[in-house]
Design a protein around this motif. Sequence first.
Motif, PDB file in Angstrom:
ATOM      1  N   PHE A 111      36.108  37.794  43.301  1.00 46.62           N
ATOM      2  CA  PHE A 111      34.648  37.763  43.430  1.00 46.62           C
ATOM      3  C   PHE A 111      34.142  38.827  44.399  1.00 46.62           C
ATOM      4  O   PHE A 111      32.986  39.222  44.341  1.00 46.62           O
ATOM      5  N   TYR A 112      34.994  39.289  45.305  1.00 45.86           N
ATOM      6  CA  TYR A 112      34.575  40.180  46.372  1.00 45.86           C
ATOM      7  C   TYR A 112      34.230  41.573  45.830  1.00 45.86           C
ATOM      8  O   TYR A 112      35.090  42.283  45.312  1.00 45.86           O
ATOM      9  N   ASN A 113      32.960  41.949  45.967  1.00 45.01           N
ATOM     10  CA  ASN A 113      32.458  43.274  45.566  1.00 45.01           C
ATOM     11  C   ASN A 113      32.808  43.639  44.115  1.00 45.01           C
ATOM     12  O   ASN A 113      33.136  44.788  43.831  1.00 45.01           O
ATOM     13  N   THR A 114      32.730  42.650  43.228  1.00 50.65           N
ATOM     14  CA  THR A 114      32.946  42.901  41.798  1.00 50.65           C
ATOM     15  C   THR A 114      31.769  42.325  41.009  1.00 50.65           C
ATOM     16  O   THR A 114      30.912  41.644  41.570  1.00 50.65           O
ATOM     17  N   GLU A 115      31.797  42.548  39.714  1.00 57.54           N
ATOM     18  CA  GLU A 115      30.768  41.993  38.843  1.00 57.54           C
ATOM     19  C   GLU A 115      31.156  40.625  38.289  1.00 57.54           C
ATOM     20  O   GLU A 115      30.483  40.099  37.400  1.00 57.54           O
ATOM     21  N   LEU A 116      32.226  40.012  38.810  1.00 57.80           N
ATOM     22  CA  LEU A 116      32.693  38.741  38.262  1.00 57.80           C
ATOM     23  C   LEU A 116      31.604  37.667  38.303  1.00 57.80           C
ATOM     24  O   LEU A 116      31.307  37.042  37.281  1.00 57.80           O
ATOM     25  N   LEU A 117      31.013  37.429  39.445  1.00 54.06           N
ATOM     26  CA  LEU A 117      30.010  36.367  39.558  1.00 54.06           C
ATOM     27  C   LEU A 117      28.823  36.627  38.634  1.00 54.06           C
ATOM     28  O   LEU A 117      28.384  35.726  37.913  1.00 54.06           O
ATOM     29  N   SER A 118      28.316  37.841  38.620  1.00 52.71           N
ATOM     30  CA  SER A 118      27.168  38.135  37.749  1.00 52.71           C
ATOM     31  C   SER A 118      27.545  38.008  36.273  1.00 52.71           C
ATOM     32  O   SER A 118      26.735  37.562  35.456  1.00 52.71           O
ATOM     33  N   THR A 119      28.757  38.366  35.919  1.00 49.38           N
ATOM     34  CA  THR A 119      29.227  38.194  34.540  1.00 49.38           C
ATOM     35  C   THR A 119      29.259  36.716  34.175  1.00 49.38           C
ATOM     36  O   THR A 119      28.792  36.323  33.095  1.00 49.38           O
ATOM     37  N   MET A 139      29.756  26.238  29.759  1.00 49.88           N
ATOM     38  CA  MET A 139      30.602  27.198  29.069  1.00 49.88           C
ATOM     39  C   MET A 139      31.864  27.414  29.898  1.00 49.88           C
ATOM     40  O   MET A 139      31.826  27.488  31.117  1.00 49.88           O
ATOM     41  N   LYS A 140      32.984  27.541  29.220  1.00 54.83           N
ATOM     42  CA  LYS A 140      34.290  27.729  29.851  1.00 54.83           C
ATOM     43  C   LYS A 140      34.716  29.195  29.776  1.00 54.83           C
ATOM     44  O   LYS A 140      34.291  29.915  28.875  1.00 54.83           O
ATOM     45  N   ALA A 141      35.591  29.605  30.684  1.00 61.54           N
ATOM     46  CA  ALA A 141      36.213  30.931  30.627  1.00 61.54           C
ATOM     47  C   ALA A 141      37.608  30.840  31.233  1.00 61.54           C
ATOM     48  O   ALA A 141      37.845  30.066  32.168  1.00 61.54           O
ATOM     49  N   LEU A 142      38.514  31.642  30.678  1.00 61.57           N
ATOM     50  CA  LEU A 142      39.873  31.746  31.198  1.00 61.57           C
ATOM     51  C   LEU A 142      39.979  33.003  32.046  1.00 61.57           C
ATOM     52  O   LEU A 142      39.656  34.095  31.578  1.00 61.57           O
ATOM     53  N   ILE A 146      27.613  34.199  35.574  1.00 60.40           N
ATOM     54  CA  ILE A 146      26.246  33.684  35.521  1.00 60.40           C
ATOM     55  C   ILE A 146      25.550  34.144  34.242  1.00 60.40           C
ATOM     56  O   ILE A 146      24.889  33.359  33.556  1.00 60.40           O
ATOM     57  N   GLY A 147      25.712  35.415  33.900  1.00 67.26           N
ATOM     58  CA  GLY A 147      25.083  35.973  32.708  1.00 67.26           C
ATOM     59  C   GLY A 147      25.536  35.319  31.420  1.00 67.26           C
ATOM     60  O   GLY A 147      24.797  35.281  30.429  1.00 67.26           O
ATOM     61  N   LYS A 148      26.736  34.782  31.417  1.00 67.51           N
ATOM     62  CA  LYS A 148      27.279  34.122  30.227  1.00 67.51           C
ATOM     63  C   LYS A 148      27.204  32.595  30.342  1.00 67.51           C
ATOM     64  O   LYS A 148      27.788  31.876  29.531  1.00 67.51           O
ATOM     65  N   ASN A 149      26.490  32.107  31.352  1.00 68.92           N
ATOM     66  CA  ASN A 149      26.327  30.659  31.578  1.00 68.92           C
ATOM     67  C   ASN A 149      27.660  29.925  31.692  1.00 68.92           C
ATOM     68  O   ASN A 149      27.810  28.802  31.222  1.00 68.92           O
ATOM     69  N   ILE A 150      28.610  30.571  32.326  1.00 68.85           N
ATOM     70  CA  ILE A 150      29.934  29.969  32.510  1.00 68.85           C
ATOM     71  C   ILE A 150      29.918  29.148  33.798  1.00 68.85           C
ATOM     72  O   ILE A 150      29.560  29.647  34.862  1.00 68.85           O
ATOM     73  N   ASP A 151      30.306  27.881  33.663  1.00 69.51           N
ATOM     74  CA  ASP A 151      30.378  27.020  34.848  1.00 69.51           C
ATOM     75  C   ASP A 151      31.748  26.355  35.006  1.00 69.51           C
ATOM     76  O   ASP A 151      31.985  25.654  35.978  1.00 69.51           O
ATOM     77  N   GLU A 152      32.646  26.581  34.043  1.00 67.52           N
ATOM     78  CA  GLU A 152      34.004  26.044  34.112  1.00 67.52           C
ATOM     79  C   GLU A 152      34.994  27.194  34.054  1.00 67.52           C
ATOM     80  O   GLU A 152      34.988  27.976  33.103  1.00 67.52           O
ATOM     81  N   LEU A 153      35.838  27.297  35.075  1.00 67.28           N
ATOM     82  CA  LEU A 153      36.830  28.364  35.151  1.00 67.28           C
ATOM     83  C   LEU A 153      38.233  27.784  35.078  1.00 67.28           C
ATOM     84  O   LEU A 153      38.561  26.814  35.776  1.00 67.28           O
TER      85      LEU A 153
END
Length: 181
Positions: free
Chosen positions: A87-95, A1-4, A97-104
């Motif tokens: 990524f530092y002390n935010t919910e970015l990584l968990s978001t 899954m991709k995300a912008l 992962i939760g949305k199965n995003i592997d392309e940024l």
Amino acid sequence: MKALLIIDMQIGSFKPYSIRYNTLQKIEQINLLSRKFRDAGYPVIYIKHDGTKEEYLLPQTEDFEILPELIQEPSDIVVVKEANDAFYNTELLSTLIGKNIDELYFCGCATDFCVDATIKTALVNDFKIYIASNAHTTASRPQVDAPTIIEYYNWLWSNMTPTKHNISVCSTQDIISSLEV
């Protein structure tokens, strides 16, 4: 899954608009990208910097808000950060992962600070990384002008040693074309 990821395109970082290199053209490119990502059903994530520590970009102020020329939709995700690295002390990584995003896919401000820091963390977290070469910006610095900084970082990212994936640096139009396949 991709995300912008649209990084730090906030009013307070663009006072005046001329402080950042080619602001209106960058906004146009980002709007093209975000429209295409939404049309394709991919998430658009706005990263906003909370500059409370620097007494800058303070929440609940106009300066904290996204530039009015940028298209925002209610479905867009917003992540607030307090350091250069989103990524530092935010919910970015968990978001992600939760949305199965592997392309940024990256765009925004500032090339040499928040964009670069976030890209490097994405690299060591094994994301596939695509950078819109003509959709990120910065200001001139005491030692070097903004166009040179942008050109240098596009070169740097293209030549970084890969982790699991290489970083791809390509134009907004190339990214849009790849989403049409």
